[in-house]
Design a protein around this motif. Structure first.
Motif, mmCIF file in Angstrom:
data_model
loop_
_atom_site.group_PDB
_atom_site.id
_atom_site.type_symbol
_atom_site.label_atom_id
_atom_site.label_comp_id
_atom_site.label_asym_id
_atom_site.label_seq_id
_atom_site.Cartn_x
_atom_site.Cartn_y
_atom_site.Cartn_z
ATOM 1 N N GLY A 1 -16.558 11.254 -4.797
ATOM 2 C CA GLY A 1 -16.131 10.164 -5.664
ATOM 3 C C GLY A 1 -16.061 8.798 -5.007
ATOM 4 O O GLY A 1 -15.486 7.875 -5.569
ATOM 5 N N VAL A 2 -16.658 8.651 -3.833
ATOM 6 C CA VAL A 2 -16.636 7.377 -3.110
ATOM 7 C C VAL A 2 -17.795 6.513 -3.601
ATOM 8 O O VAL A 2 -18.923 6.983 -3.718
ATOM 9 N N LEU A 3 -17.516 5.245 -3.880
ATOM 10 C CA LEU A 3 -18.537 4.298 -4.322
ATOM 11 C C LEU A 3 -19.104 3.583 -3.103
ATOM 12 O O LEU A 3 -18.358 2.977 -2.327
ATOM 13 N N ILE A 4 -20.417 3.670 -2.938
ATOM 14 C CA ILE A 4 -21.094 3.077 -1.787
ATOM 15 C C ILE A 4 -22.230 2.192 -2.275
ATOM 16 O O ILE A 4 -22.987 2.579 -3.167
ATOM 17 N N GLU A 5 -22.327 1.000 -1.698
ATOM 18 C CA GLU A 5 -23.430 0.084 -1.979
ATOM 19 C C GLU A 5 -24.006 -0.392 -0.660
ATOM 20 O O GLU A 5 -23.273 -0.899 0.198
ATOM 21 N N ARG A 6 -25.308 -0.232 -0.491
ATOM 22 C CA ARG A 6 -26.001 -0.668 0.729
ATOM 23 C C ARG A 6 -25.355 -0.106 1.998
ATOM 24 O O ARG A 6 -25.104 -0.813 2.964
ATOM 25 N N LEU A 7 -25.048 1.187 1.945
ATOM 26 C CA LEU A 7 -24.449 1.912 3.073
ATOM 27 C C LEU A 7 -23.089 1.352 3.490
ATOM 28 O O LEU A 7 -22.684 1.427 4.640
ATOM 29 N N LYS A 8 -22.364 0.801 2.512
ATOM 30 C CA LYS A 8 -21.019 0.304 2.755
ATOM 31 C C LYS A 8 -20.092 0.840 1.668
ATOM 32 O O LYS A 8 -20.413 0.795 0.486
ATOM 33 N N VAL A 9 -18.926 1.359 2.076
ATOM 34 C CA VAL A 9 -17.956 1.866 1.113
ATOM 35 C C VAL A 9 -17.335 0.685 0.380
ATOM 36 O O VAL A 9 -16.804 -0.237 0.995
ATOM 37 N N VAL A 10 -17.434 0.719 -0.944
ATOM 38 C CA VAL A 10 -16.890 -0.334 -1.795
ATOM 39 C C VAL A 10 -15.537 0.101 -2.362
ATOM 40 O O VAL A 10 -14.627 -0.709 -2.493
ATOM 41 N N ASP A 11 -15.418 1.392 -2.665
ATOM 42 C CA ASP A 11 -14.175 1.932 -3.205
ATOM 43 C C ASP A 11 -14.141 3.428 -2.910
ATOM 44 O O ASP A 11 -15.177 4.084 -2.855
ATOM 45 N N ALA A 12 -12.943 3.938 -2.703
ATOM 46 C CA ALA A 12 -12.748 5.366 -2.449
ATOM 47 C C ALA A 12 -11.510 5.819 -3.209
ATOM 48 O O ALA A 12 -10.592 5.031 -3.421
ATOM 49 N N PRO A 13 -11.489 7.076 -3.644
ATOM 50 C CA PRO A 13 -10.321 7.569 -4.364
ATOM 51 C C PRO A 13 -9.023 7.484 -3.536
ATOM 52 O O PRO A 13 -7.952 7.264 -4.085
ATOM 53 N N HIS A 14 -9.129 7.649 -2.223
ATOM 54 C CA HIS A 14 -7.957 7.649 -1.353
ATOM 55 C C HIS A 14 -8.274 6.944 -0.042
ATOM 56 O O HIS A 14 -9.424 6.820 0.344
ATOM 57 N N GLY A 15 -7.229 6.519 0.653
ATOM 58 C CA GLY A 15 -7.398 5.981 1.999
ATOM 59 C C GLY A 15 -7.497 4.471 2.036
ATOM 60 O O GLY A 15 -7.296 3.775 1.050
ATOM 61 N N MET A 16 -7.835 3.988 3.213
ATOM 62 C CA MET A 16 -7.806 2.549 3.459
ATOM 63 C C MET A 16 -8.857 1.762 2.684
ATOM 64 O O MET A 16 -8.753 0.549 2.567
ATOM 65 N N PHE A 17 -9.841 2.427 2.117
ATOM 66 C CA PHE A 17 -10.877 1.742 1.344
ATOM 67 C C PHE A 17 -10.679 1.904 -0.158
ATOM 68 O O PHE A 17 -11.527 1.525 -0.946
#
Length: 116
Positions: free
Chosen positions: A96-112
């Motif tokens: 469920g982690v959102l990634i754009e151009r090999l960069k985490v944009v949003d994650a369900p949990h954690g610092m991102f």
């Protein structure tokens, strides 16, 4: 030394006994990461009580193969490291982690996570 899980998928005590206290602390922090929780090498080191030892976290994960959820640990900038980013992106997106151009944009949990 390669780090391997026992039959249940967890780190066995026989491997934990062979790790120094710093690496054992890293293992405990990494194993506690939930699916969809993304953190940085620096954050793992800090939570383990060894700030500024982020490179040692990377070395440990490089030796762990799939014994530890390595794909949940990335650079503090949010970028995926250059080692197998395709597989890492695939595993993170499955959680469920959102990634754009090999960069985490949003994650369900954690610092991102944008929600936490």
């Amino acid at each position: 030394m390669a780090i391997q899980p026992d039959e249940s998928g967890a780190m066995s005590s026989r491997y934990e006994d062979t790790l120094d206290p710093m690496r054992l602390a890293f293992v405990q922090v990494i194993e506690a990461l939930r699916p969809g929780e993304v953190t940085s090498y620096a954050e793992v080191a800090a939570k383990a009580g060894y700030p500024r030892r982020h490179r040692a976290v990377g070395q440990l994960l490089g030796q762990s193969f799939d014994a530890l959820p390595w794909w949940r640990v990335i650079y503090s900038s949010g970028h995926l490291p250059p080692v197998n980013p395709g597989l890492q992106e695939e595993r993170l997106q499955a959680e469920g982690v959102l990634i754009e151009r090999l960069k985490v944009v949003d994650a369900p949990h954690g610092m991102f996570s944008q929600a936490e």
